[in-house]
Design a protein around this motif. Structure first.
Motif, PDB file in Angstrom:
ATOM      1  N   ILE A 304     -12.677  -2.893  41.900  1.00 11.30           N
ATOM      2  CA  ILE A 304     -14.095  -3.166  41.871  1.00 11.30           C
ATOM      3  C   ILE A 304     -15.097  -2.440  40.921  1.00 11.30           C
ATOM      4  CG2 ILE A 304     -16.157  -3.249  43.295  1.00 11.30           C
ATOM      5  CD1 ILE A 304     -14.230  -3.448  45.812  1.00 11.30           C
ATOM      6  N   LEU A 305     -14.506  -0.947  40.659  1.00 13.88           N
ATOM      7  CA  LEU A 305     -15.427  -0.168  39.798  1.00 13.88           C
ATOM      8  C   LEU A 305     -15.343  -0.792  38.490  1.00 13.88           C
ATOM      9  CD1 LEU A 305     -17.173   2.298  39.161  1.00 13.88           C
ATOM     10  CD2 LEU A 305     -15.082   3.576  39.307  1.00 13.88           C
ATOM     11  N   ARG A 306     -13.870  -0.764  37.937  1.00  8.51           N
ATOM     12  CA  ARG A 306     -13.522  -1.141  36.582  1.00  8.51           C
ATOM     13  C   ARG A 306     -14.007  -2.408  36.399  1.00  8.51           C
ATOM     14  NH1 ARG A 306     -11.269   1.533  33.284  1.00  8.51           N
ATOM     15  NH2 ARG A 306     -10.337   0.086  31.924  1.00  8.51           N
ATOM     16  N   ARG A 307     -13.940  -3.269  37.226  1.00 10.04           N
ATOM     17  CA  ARG A 307     -14.481  -4.862  36.992  1.00 10.04           C
ATOM     18  C   ARG A 307     -15.959  -4.941  36.690  1.00 10.04           C
ATOM     19  NH1 ARG A 307     -12.610 -10.097  37.778  1.00 10.04           N
ATOM     20  NH2 ARG A 307     -14.405 -11.558  38.372  1.00 10.04           N
ATOM     21  N   PRO A 312     -14.362  -4.460  27.082  1.00 14.02           N
ATOM     22  CA  PRO A 312     -13.857  -5.524  26.854  1.00 14.02           C
ATOM     23  C   PRO A 312     -12.173  -5.214  26.560  1.00 14.02           C
ATOM     24  CG  PRO A 312     -14.885  -5.225  24.680  1.00 14.02           C
ATOM     25  CD  PRO A 312     -15.531  -4.100  25.805  1.00 14.02           C
ATOM     26  N   VAL A 313     -11.498  -6.199  27.040  1.00  9.80           N
ATOM     27  CA  VAL A 313     -10.109  -5.930  26.987  1.00  9.80           C
ATOM     28  C   VAL A 313      -9.547  -5.989  25.669  1.00  9.80           C
ATOM     29  CG1 VAL A 313      -9.843  -7.322  29.282  1.00  9.80           C
ATOM     30  CG2 VAL A 313      -9.574  -8.542  26.925  1.00  9.80           C
ATOM     31  N   LEU A 314      -8.331  -5.201  25.568  1.00  8.51           N
ATOM     32  CA  LEU A 314      -7.943  -5.380  24.185  1.00  8.51           C
ATOM     33  C   LEU A 314      -7.476  -6.498  23.549  1.00  8.51           C
ATOM     34  CD1 LEU A 314      -5.637  -1.940  24.455  1.00  8.51           C
ATOM     35  CD2 LEU A 314      -7.829  -2.209  23.022  1.00  8.51           C
ATOM     36  N   PRO A 315      -7.710  -6.769  22.536  1.00 11.72           N
ATOM     37  CA  PRO A 315      -6.948  -8.393  21.797  1.00 11.72           C
ATOM     38  C   PRO A 315      -5.530  -8.171  21.738  1.00 11.72           C
ATOM     39  CG  PRO A 315      -8.061  -6.934  20.077  1.00 11.72           C
ATOM     40  CD  PRO A 315      -8.500  -6.156  21.212  1.00 11.72           C
ATOM     41  N   PRO A 316      -5.042  -9.181  21.676  1.00 13.32           N
ATOM     42  CA  PRO A 316      -3.567  -9.253  21.364  1.00 13.32           C
ATOM     43  C   PRO A 316      -3.033  -8.522  20.249  1.00 13.32           C
ATOM     44  CG  PRO A 316      -4.346 -11.438  21.922  1.00 13.32           C
ATOM     45  CD  PRO A 316      -5.482 -10.653  21.920  1.00 13.32           C
ATOM     46  N   PHE A 317      -1.759  -7.752  20.290  1.00 12.34           N
ATOM     47  CA  PHE A 317      -1.605  -6.923  19.029  1.00 12.34           C
ATOM     48  C   PHE A 317      -0.876  -7.770  17.910  1.00 12.34           C
ATOM     49  CE2 PHE A 317       1.911  -4.699  16.852  1.00 12.34           C
ATOM     50  CZ  PHE A 317       1.362  -3.662  16.418  1.00 12.34           C
ATOM     51  N   ARG A 318      -1.245  -7.413  16.632  1.00 16.50           N
ATOM     52  CA  ARG A 318      -0.625  -8.019  15.560  1.00 16.50           C
ATOM     53  C   ARG A 318      -0.182  -7.054  14.792  1.00 16.50           C
ATOM     54  NH1 ARG A 318      -4.923 -11.273  12.396  1.00 16.50           N
ATOM     55  NH2 ARG A 318      -3.104 -11.906  11.264  1.00 16.50           N
ATOM     56  N   PRO A 319       1.215  -7.139  14.186  1.00 20.90           N
ATOM     57  CA  PRO A 319       1.886  -6.213  13.466  1.00 20.90           C
ATOM     58  C   PRO A 319       0.986  -6.179  11.988  1.00 20.90           C
ATOM     59  CG  PRO A 319       3.360  -7.664  14.316  1.00 20.90           C
ATOM     60  CD  PRO A 319       2.046  -8.152  14.857  1.00 20.90           C
ATOM     61  N   ALA A 320       0.979  -4.765  11.443  1.00 19.99           N
ATOM     62  CA  ALA A 320       0.488  -4.689  10.181  1.00 19.99           C
ATOM     63  C   ALA A 320       0.910  -5.724   9.278  1.00 19.99           C
ATOM     64  CB  ALA A 320       0.708  -3.385   9.752  1.00 19.99           C
ATOM     65  N   ALA A 321       2.008  -6.046   9.085  1.00 21.45           N
ATOM     66  CA  ALA A 321       2.520  -7.109   7.972  1.00 21.45           C
ATOM     67  C   ALA A 321       2.073  -8.287   8.165  1.00 21.45           C
ATOM     68  CB  ALA A 321       4.148  -6.922   7.921  1.00 21.45           C
TER      69      ALA A 321
END
Length: 365
Positions: A304-307, A312-321
């Motif tokens: 309840i507290l964190r909601r 905002p949630v972390l966006p999907p990870f994209r590799p550097a390349a």
């Protein structure tokens, strides 16, 4: 109550209990018409027995790692950093699981003559791993690791709980092969029966008479297969968390706290059925049942507290390349648009001819 029984009866029970230490057991479910001949030894390597318990735990671990790495990018995590974390977290989880078991069941550390045995204390391969000890060690180790590596702890645990559920639902079948982690006496259609179960129930005082002992032996009575209850509970929890993942997280830590609540409630109920619970330092309080209730309550509060307060949630990870490739593609598209806007370019020779035509009046047709 037992003092009045003939000595031959006690000796017979003792012999049957000792046979519990043999490598094979016959387990049957009379209400379902199922029977299994279980051998604790999977295979032998250079004269050393490799037990099904360890094989099943290992399979659960590998499945957990494979699925965890598969879903890692969805939670904004770098798979390479998560892989590094596995080599730190997993050993600590095993140590925590064994330590929890030893703390609440110190008798396993001693030989029959009462002498302390370091080997028996660490012999987790023979059984004696407490899941809650592993979970606690995982959380503490992950918290430290994420702090050092500057990784979001909540997202890291969101990934981890999928592996925990897979490992738990698979690992419980190791308890089945060892014929352990079962519940109290019942006559339900899915009751589990075995001569070793009957002997252990007698030894621990759960059978009031010889008649009850015989009824367990012939299958009229059995025990709750609590290992199966927990495995199915974890499977259902995994399915629900996968569906929740596909809907998208509302905040970092949502999956982790959902797991804490789900598993805590289920474990509190199932633990109440078991006959081999670890008790809280000699009190009638079952350690894992108490921890399940407390963790579920704390999980609800944090959810309840964190909601309400988390970002905002972390966006999907994209590799550097991949990110660099995307930038180059964007640059190429921009250049092409500039050329299109400027229009086609004529060759130099054509431009000179046009100049001459303009000076001579050009074509007047």
């Amino acid at each position: 109550m037992r003092a009045g029984r003939p000595c031959r009866w006690s000796r017979r029970k003792t012999e049957q209990i000792e046979r519990r230490m043999t490598m094979t057991n016959t387990v049957f479910f009379p209400g379902l018409g199922l029977e299994f001949e279980l051998n604790r030894v999977a295979f032998t390597v250079f004269g050393h027995n490799i037990y099904w318990y360890g094989v099943i735990i290992t399979c659960g671990f590998l499945l957990a790692v494979a699925y965890g790495l598969y879903i890692t990018p969805r939670f904004g995590m770098d798979p390479d950093k998560v892989t590094d974390a596995i080599f730190v977290v997993v050993p600590m989880a095993i140590i925590g699981a064994r330590l929890y078991y030893v703390i609440f069941n110190p008798a396993v550390c001693f030989n029959a003559d009462g002498s302390f045995s370091l080997l028996k204390m660490i012999a987790f391969w023979d059984g004696g791993l407490a899941i809650y000890g592993g979970v606690i060690a995982t959380v503490v180790t992950a918290l430290i690791y994420c702090k050092v590596r500057k990784i979001d702890f909540w997202s890291g645990m969101d990934v981890t709980v999928y592996g925990l559920l897979i490992g738990q639902l698979v690992g419980r079948w190791g308890n089945f092969v060892n014929v352990e982690a079962y519940g109290a006496i019942t006559d339900l259609p899915w009751r589990m029966c075995s001569s070793s179960i009957a002997s252990e129930l007698w030894r621990d005082g759960f059978l009031e008479s010889e008649q009850m002992y015989q009824r367990v032996l012939n299958g009229e009575l059995g025990v709750h297969p609590t290992f199966l209850y927990e495995s199915l509970w974890n499977l259902l929890g995994l399915v629900l968390l996968i569906l929740l993942m596909k809907r998208g997280r509302k905040f970092n830590g949502q999956m982790f706290l959902s797991y804490v609540i789900w598993y805590g409630v289920g474990r509190a109920v199932i633990e109440g059925l078991r006959t081999d619970s670890l008790y809280f330092f000699g009190t009638p309080i079952r350690s894992s049942q108490m921890l399940g209730i407390v963790s579920a309550a704390v999980g609800i509060g944090l959810y309840i507290l964190r909601r309400r307060t988390s970002g905002p949630v972390l966006p999907p990870f994209r590799p550097a390349a991949e990110a660099e490739g995307g930038a180059e593609t964007a640059g190429s598209v921009s250049t092409a648009e500039d050329i299109t806007t400027a229009g086609p370019t004529e060759p130099a020779g054509t431009q000179e001819e046009n100049k001459e035509e303009n000076s001579n009046g050009g074509d007047t047709n």
